[in-house]
Motif scaffolding. Structure first.
Motif, PDB file in Angstrom:
ATOM      1  N   THR A  13      35.477  35.937  46.144  1.00 28.75           N
ATOM      2  CA  THR A  13      35.526  37.319  45.660  1.00 28.75           C
ATOM      3  C   THR A  13      36.601  38.110  46.388  1.00 28.75           C
ATOM      4  O   THR A  13      37.401  38.826  45.774  1.00 28.75           O
ATOM      5  CB  THR A  13      34.158  38.006  45.848  1.00 28.75           C
ATOM      6  OG1 THR A  13      33.162  37.288  45.106  1.00 28.75           O
ATOM      7  CG2 THR A  13      34.207  39.450  45.358  1.00 28.75           C
ATOM      8  N   GLN A  14      36.661  37.959  47.715  1.00 33.79           N
ATOM      9  CA  GLN A  14      37.678  38.676  48.486  1.00 33.79           C
ATOM     10  C   GLN A  14      39.071  38.118  48.226  1.00 33.79           C
ATOM     11  O   GLN A  14      40.067  38.847  48.264  1.00 33.79           O
ATOM     12  CB  GLN A  14      37.336  38.635  49.971  1.00 33.79           C
ATOM     13  CG  GLN A  14      36.102  39.462  50.321  1.00 33.79           C
ATOM     14  CD  GLN A  14      36.034  39.815  51.787  1.00 33.79           C
ATOM     15  OE1 GLN A  14      37.005  39.661  52.516  1.00 33.79           O
ATOM     16  NE2 GLN A  14      34.878  40.296  52.233  1.00 33.79           N
ATOM     17  N   LEU A  15      39.145  36.807  47.948  1.00 29.95           N
ATOM     18  CA  LEU A  15      40.423  36.221  47.571  1.00 29.95           C
ATOM     19  C   LEU A  15      40.932  36.857  46.287  1.00 29.95           C
ATOM     20  O   LEU A  15      42.113  37.222  46.176  1.00 29.95           O
ATOM     21  CB  LEU A  15      40.275  34.710  47.382  1.00 29.95           C
ATOM     22  CG  LEU A  15      41.502  33.978  46.819  1.00 29.95           C
ATOM     23  CD1 LEU A  15      42.673  34.053  47.790  1.00 29.95           C
ATOM     24  CD2 LEU A  15      41.158  32.525  46.511  1.00 29.95           C
ATOM     25  N   CYS A  16      40.048  37.017  45.312  1.00 30.01           N
ATOM     26  CA  CYS A  16      40.431  37.632  44.041  1.00 30.01           C
ATOM     27  C   CYS A  16      40.810  39.097  44.228  1.00 30.01           C
ATOM     28  O   CYS A  16      41.728  39.600  43.565  1.00 30.01           O
ATOM     29  CB  CYS A  16      39.294  37.495  43.023  1.00 30.01           C
ATOM     30  SG  CYS A  16      39.054  35.803  42.442  1.00 30.01           S
ATOM     31  N   GLU A  17      40.134  39.791  45.135  1.00 28.72           N
ATOM     32  CA  GLU A  17      40.468  41.191  45.421  1.00 28.72           C
ATOM     33  C   GLU A  17      41.884  41.297  45.970  1.00 28.72           C
ATOM     34  O   GLU A  17      42.658  42.173  45.566  1.00 28.72           O
ATOM     35  CB  GLU A  17      39.468  41.778  46.427  1.00 28.72           C
ATOM     36  CG  GLU A  17      38.067  41.992  45.884  1.00 28.72           C
ATOM     37  CD  GLU A  17      37.984  43.127  44.880  1.00 28.72           C
ATOM     38  OE1 GLU A  17      38.952  43.915  44.761  1.00 28.72           O
ATOM     39  OE2 GLU A  17      36.944  43.230  44.186  1.00 28.72           O
ATOM     40  N   GLN A  18      42.231  40.382  46.882  1.00 32.51           N
ATOM     41  CA  GLN A  18      43.568  40.432  47.453  1.00 32.51           C
ATOM     42  C   GLN A  18      44.610  40.030  46.407  1.00 32.51           C
ATOM     43  O   GLN A  18      45.707  40.589  46.361  1.00 32.51           O
ATOM     44  CB  GLN A  18      43.671  39.523  48.668  1.00 32.51           C
ATOM     45  CG  GLN A  18      44.976  39.709  49.414  1.00 32.51           C
ATOM     46  CD  GLN A  18      44.938  39.176  50.831  1.00 32.51           C
ATOM     47  OE1 GLN A  18      43.902  38.787  51.331  1.00 32.51           O
ATOM     48  NE2 GLN A  18      46.088  39.162  51.487  1.00 32.51           N
ATOM     49  N   ALA A  19      44.257  39.047  45.565  1.00 33.49           N
ATOM     50  CA  ALA A  19      45.171  38.650  44.493  1.00 33.49           C
ATOM     51  C   ALA A  19      45.427  39.824  43.557  1.00 33.49           C
ATOM     52  O   ALA A  19      46.565  40.062  43.122  1.00 33.49           O
ATOM     53  CB  ALA A  19      44.593  37.465  43.722  1.00 33.49           C
TER      54      ALA A  19
END
Length: 363
Positions: A13-19
């Motif tokens: 989820t945090q990876l997608c937020e940064q993406a």
């Protein structure tokens, strides 16, 4: 444009937020959206490609397939398209994921855009994979469906990295076993650990340290602390095997700059030779495996003809002798299999990203 994701993110989820944050930066930097909001599209299509096996969850979504021995909990039960779309909605971005594909399938898409007769794709990246077109009627998973009963061809992700896991076809050396044992996923992706960008430099480092232990390389008083640290000999360093200067100064400069080692001429010869041996072994293994994939692709053709193979990935730009040896080996093995000589096209490092972009418009 390349954005680097910081290490240590606790969840997908945090990876997608940064993406999503980087996507917003890209839109603003390059003026992707028109200044007049009224003329802006409802949503910009986005293609996602990932170097992991995927299970299709919808026309645009995919979930990483988890193997019982090696499933990255980071992606467990995550629909990549859904997670990234949610992150972009929270940042009010007019972008929606319209396709999620494995890198090798994206390479196939890009290849067919440039060379319509492409039937096989190979990706030489941090990992390795290959795909080919199979006749839909030969695929048990879709038998009984309209697609399975048609004359269509379907792109097959071979998961080539796993070749040899359940057989003795692949014969690893003691150094390969060491890397497998220390990899965190022992017994998994066995073939990949012999041939992929992620591991080639580490194989060379292990060989060098064993030569050091046997006092066959470097002076006894040399500080070799850096060589003792795993994965400090990057695969990109292996381009030194192309050094043809009289004193092998490129090899010497690398060892001094990267490891603070003053190497003698003999030391430089040894290091260059080790790089060459590891790279050529890997290339020949890949070439042989690709010839097998070419055979499958040829069997799926209504009328056998020379297979067209497209190659993409970092190693295509990083190590030209590796790519040349792979092609030469595949052609030689194909001849032994009595197949027409395959034609190879090198797409370069970013072939799969181009394929992801093309896929985003196909849904």
């Amino acid at each position: 444009q390349v954005f680097h994701i910081k290490d240590g993110l606790p969840s997908a989820t945090q990876l997608c937020e940064q993406a999503a944050t980087h996507i917003a930066q890209f839109i603003n930097t390059h003026g992707v959206l028109p200044a007049d909001a009224a003329r802006a599209p409802t949503a910009l299509p986005l293609g996602v490609t990932i170097d992991l096996p995927l299970e299709e969850t919808s026309k645009s979504g995919g979930r990483v397939v988890c193997d019982s021995r090696a499933c990255d909990g980071f992606f467990r039960n995550v629909d990549i398209a859904q997670a990234l779309n949610s992150a972009m909605l929270r940042q009010h971005l007019p972008v929606r994921v319209t396709s999620t594909t494995n890198c090798v399938i994206s390479t196939m898409v890009a290849a067919q855009h440039h060379f319509q007769s492409t039937c096989t794709a190979l990706i030489l990246n941090h990992g390795i994979n290959a795909s080919y077109y199979e006749a839909a009627r030969k695929i048990p998973k879709i038998s009984g469906t309209e697609l399975g009963q048609s004359a269509a061809r379907v792109a097959i992700n071979t998961e080539l990295a796993r070749f040899g896991e359940n057989s003795r076809v692949v014969q690893p050396t003691m150094w390969d076993h060491r890397i497998d044992r220390e990899s965190g996923n022992t017994g998994y992706h066995v073939f990949e650990k012999l041939v992929a960008d992620k591991y080639l430099g580490e194989i060379v480092r292990n060989l060098i340290t064993d030569f050091m232990d046997a006092q066959l390389i470097f002076a006894r008083d040399t500080d070799v602390t850096t060589f003792s640290e795993p994965y400090t000999f990057f695969t990109s360093y292996m381009t030194i095997m192309e050094d043809s200067s009289a004193d092998l100064h490129e090899v010497g400069d690398l060892l001094k700059a990267g490891f603070n080692v003053d190497a003698s001429y003999v030391d430089r010869q040894i290091v260059r030779s080790l790089c060459h041996i590891v790279a050529m072994r890997a290339a020949k293994l890949v070439g042989g495996a690709v010839a097998g994939v070419i055979r499958k692709a040829t069997e799926a053709m209504d009328t056998p003809e020379p297979a067209v193979v497209s190659i993409s990935g970092q190693l295509t730009d990083m190590n030209q002798p590796y790519v040349e040896c792979t092609i030469e080996t595949a052609q030689r093995v194909a001849a032994k299999l009595k197949l027409a000589e395959p034609v190879f096209n090198v797409l370069g490092e970013d072939g799969y990203t181009v394929g992801a972009a093309l896929s985003s418009f196909s849904k």
